[in-house]
Design an enzyme around this catalytic site. Structure first.
Site: not given
Ligand code: 26V
Length: 836
Positions: A380, A571-572, A577, A679, A683
């Site tokens: 992701h 978004k975050r 971003k 995503t 929406k």
């Molecule tokens: C990494 C970590 C690392 C440490 C602790 C918690 C944590 C939580 C999440 C992540 C990875 C996040 C990656 C992510 O959210 N990617 C997003 O995924 C979406 C669904 O595929 C995509 O639409 C977004 O573009 C992408 O940034």
């Protein structure tokens, strides 16, 4: 309850009769007879043992939720019974995050109980919104990855796939954000403060997880005690996942950690009364809180244990279920598909190997083949800082057997690499599962690719970059494993439920087939030329805007003008971003107005929302900047009737459901090559907003589907971003672009921070001094040009709504049903198992 009683058809069914409903869902009548009102009233009174008149909104919400659960519970049981009987190939979605949001209205919608609910609301004199708002968001995720998991389980249930989600039951979900003096502050999200009517604890199905070490709370922090093995229980809490139409009710199983009830008697009798009990405390703290960071994973020991806990509990459960019906281990990949949502559950590779080697007694080759055939991995993110690696030393201490297995996988894998690329030791170093000496770390993405049969990205460009850049060496070795599965979102929550005004008009125009077959929105394309339909779409947007403005005033005390352009970025908060690029655009527009209070211009409302990781200082400075920008602009008598800036605190699923339908403009402006998919872009598209954005993630495919002319694309492409890395210099833009320079000068003159001089210096550092890594300045001018086109079109009401309809018509591809159909056919080789 009596499943085999005569069908309710024997008596003429009353529409309100609960048995009629249950029959409709194929459950036959239950012995309790009465109306759905009676069901509700029973819960209201007996669950709380109070007079119904004395109950508050919370009790009424719980009674309503429990009534809905009653309606689905027989169907839920029958779904599992059907799977046990038919023994289809099962799909398991393992994810550290499920960003569910609220369940009451969504479950009512999916069970198609709206008419019953409406009647109940009338007869019981309930205030539906007040009731719905009693439910806290289940915020068990950070952002896109967690919300995707929630959309996927909705689609899988709707498509009658025998699927189950596995996650963690965090006691505290994503932190609650509030704003103080413009700064983000965090508060814990105690979402389980009240009993949750949607969860069903299953203590009899608990699993015991053995660890190579113990945990202790020392001085308030959780410490690892090496060399003292311990165990912890995983208690499953099940949540129903109702497919649209209510035929299939799948399960989302969330694990809570619990200490074994026999506590450490050895320690106890050795006089360590306090530490033995502290150990118990720490076992439970394993699932206390969701990590609120979506990019950096380094140095978080508890997170590592959480990931193992999810994997160990879920695989034990999967294998137990598999073994109940299947004698032969070799059937595993024919009966089980496990999808890993990012590398977070990639310890599944050594854990499944351990089970097959040590518990099943299989040989290495067979165990390896079954493991690879069963597991599949979704990536992701391309951000290097988000690619997980874990210190080898932690494996040594916590999971010594898993380390042995990982090292053996690596030994065999590297033998293979050397055989195929003799003499290429550089390549060996690059692909190794172990990142070199002296601080050796395990590369979880490499482990996931090597240990599975499928690796996919989440949009075409992302999958391409994954194959050609990030995981190039591995893709060269196993090209057949790599594929793309462009993300999607569920149209039930994001259109039918969130936007009744638009959904109703779509149904009036083309029928309701689109709800489960979103490609049917194509039928709207010719209606772009139908003045009646254009009016309908315009009216729907106006309704959604008015209702959002009304809510915003009531909830936050903020007034916005529903006749202004609602321009959103939600978004975050992250540098890539580029919320800061959006803010710079607003500063330029502000400067233009100050110089020339232009007469003809549609008023604009800029809506921002999103959380910053608590430790991500620059992201917090960006929030502070947007808030200060808002304070200055909204008070300025010259511009405040033209521009309004709002930062909405506490972005969450429920806020998205309100804001997205009301938006005219969707900002998708990441530095090209950085947003894997996105995503919210989808929406917005299916809610009648036009996109202003860069050629990144799934936005590229949206433009392909709707026609480039129907979006406002601008900026460097991913190739240009990569190509200018060596020589890009933000100072060039500062020196040569008067509007860029004026905007930055204004910010750094403390115009927006009169009482806090210098507070935005970190922005100067990022945008100028340190080279503007995310290339804001490179894209600002083309962003403004696209913005000019957009505002120009808005003045042409018909031209605008034509483009809206072209987008709506093309948004069918971005249903998560389409995405799931692709996973099922191409990765899982699994099909539906309808519940009779
Ligand atoms: C990494 C970590 C690392 C440490 C602790 C918690 C944590 C939580 C999440 C992540 C990875 C996040 C990656 C992510 O959210 N990617 C997003 O995924 C979406 C669904 O595929 C995509 O639409 C977004 O573009 C992408 O940034």
């Amino acid at each position: 309850m009596n499943e085999n009683a005569t069908p309710a058809g024997a008596q003429p069914p009353q529409p309100a009769d609960i048995n009629h409903l249950l029959t409709q869902y194929g459950c036959g009548p239950i012995q309790f007879t009465g109306t759905s009102d009676a069901l509700y009233e029973r819960h209201l009174m007996f669950d709380n043992v109070v007079d119904a008149a004395a109950t508050g909104a919370r009790e009424r919400y719980e009674a309503a939720a429990r009534s809905v659960r009653d309606v689905l519970s027989q169907r839920w049981l029958r779904t599992e019974q059907t799977y046990e009987r038919e023994n289809p190939k099962r799909i398991y979605y393992l994810s550290m995050e499920f960003l569910i949001g609220r369940s009451l209205a969504n479950t009512i919608t999916n069970l198609r109980l709206d008419p019953v609910a409406q009647r109940l609301v009338k007869e019981e004199n309930l205030h539906p919104l007040a009731l719905i708002e009693q439910e806290p968001d289940a915020g068990l995720g950070n952002g896109g990855l967690g919300r995707l998991a929630a959309c996927f389980i909705d689609s899988m249930a709707t498509m009658q796939l025998p699927a189950m989600g596995y996650g963690l039951r965090y006691e505290y979900g994503i932190f609650r954000q509030f704003i103080e003096d413009g700064w983000q502050r965090e508060r814990p999200d105690n979402w389980l403060r009240h009993p949750d009517p949607w969860e069903v604890p299953r203590p009899h199905e608990r699993v015991e997880i053995k660890l190579g070490c113990s945990f202790e709370v020392r001085g308030g922090t959780l410490g690892v005690v090496p060399g003292r093995p311990s165990s912890v229980f995983g208690l499953p809490f099940d949540r129903p996942v109702a497919g649209y139409g209510g035929r299939t009710i799948n399960t989302l199983r969330l694990w809570a950690a619990a200490a074994p009830d026999v506590f450490d008697f050895q320690a106890f009798s050795a006089g360590e009364f306090v530490s033995a009990l502290a150990g118990q405390l720490s076992a439970e703290s394993l699932t206390r809180v969701l990590y609120p960071d979506d990019t950096t994973s380094q140095g978080q020991g508890l997170r590592f244990v959480q990931e193992y806990f999810l994997v160990a509990c879920s695989l034990a459960d999967v294998v137990r279920r598999f073994r109940r019906i299947n004698a032969d281990w070799s059937a595993l990949p024919r009966k089980v598909a496990i999808q890993l949502n990012d590398t977070h559950p990639s310890l599944a590779v050594p854990e499944l190997m351990r089970i097959l080697l040590d518990d099943a007694g299989l040989g290495w080759d067979e165990a390896w083949d079954l493991t690879q055939q069963t597991l599949a991995y979704t990536n992701h993110t391309l951000l290097p800082e988000a690619l997980e690696t874990w210190p080898l030393a932690w494996f040594e201490r916590l999971l010594p057997r898993h380390l042995e297995i990982v090292l053996e996988i690596n030994r065999r894998f590297l033998d293979d690499v050397r055989a195929r690329f003799p003499g290429d030791e550089d390549r060996v170093r690059r692909v190794s599962l172990v990142d070199g000496d002296p601080n050796r770390r395990i590369r979880m993405a490499n482990l996931a690719v090597v240990g599975s049969h499928s690796t996919n990205g989440v949009a075409a460009i992302h999958s391409c970059l994954l194959r050609t850049e990030t995981l190039r060496d591995l893709a060269e070795m196993y090209p057949e494993r790599f594929s793309n599965k462009t993300n999607g979102v569920t149209p039930r929550r994001w259109l039918l439920l969130a936007n009744p005004a638009l959904a109703g008009r779509i149904t009036a125009a083309i029928g309701d087939g689109w709800i489960t077959d979103l490609a049917q929105l194509e039928k709207l394309r010719p209606l772009a030329e139908d003045a009646g339909f254009r009016d309908a779409v315009r009216a729907a947007k106006r309704e959604a805007k008015a209702s959002f403005a009304h809510w915003l005033r009531a909830a936050e005390g903020i007034s916005i003008d529903p006749d202004s352009i609602f321009d959103s970025q939600v978004k975050r908060i992250h540098e890539y971003k580029r919320q800061m690029l959006n803010a710079l655009r607003v500063v330029v527009l502000y400067n233009r107005l100050r110089q020339d209070p232009a007469p003809e211009m549609a008023p604009r409302t800029f809506l921002f929302a999103g959380k910053a990781a608590p430790a991500y200082h620059l992201a917090k400075v960006i929030i502070k900047f947007i808030n200060n920008l808002a304070a200055t602009i909204n008070q300025d008598p010259v511009v405040r009737h033209r521009l309004k800036v709002v930062f909405l605190p506490e972005y969450c699923v429920s806020l998205a459901e309100r804001l997205i339908p009301a938006s005219d403009v969707s900002n998708q402006i990441s530095t090209a090559g950085y947003e894997a998919s996105g995503t919210s872009n989808m929406k917005f598209m299916m809610n009648g907003a036009l996109t202003i954005g860069t050629r990144d993630g799934a936005t590229i495919e949206m433009a392909e589907a709707a026609g480039e002319d129907n979006l406002f694309l601008f900026g460097l492409t991913a190739g240009q971003v990569a190509g200018s890395r060596g020589w890009y210099n933000p100072h060039w833009h500062y020196d040569n672009e008067p509007e860029t320079r004026a905007a930055l000068d204004l910010i750094f003159s403390d115009h927006f921070s009169r009482h806090e001089p210098g507070v935005f210096e970190p922005l100067r550092d990022a945008l100028l001094t340190h080279g503007d890594h995310y290339m804001h300045l490179a894209d600002l001018r083309s962003y403004l040009a696209a913005d000019r086109d957009l505002v120009g079109l808005y003045a042409d009401a018909d031209g605008w709504v034509r483009k809206v309809i072209m987008n709506l018509a093309a948004s069918g591809r971005f249903s998560s049903d389409r995405t799931i159909a692709e996973y099922a056919a191409e990765i899982w080789q699994a099909g539906p198992c309808p519940v009779p």
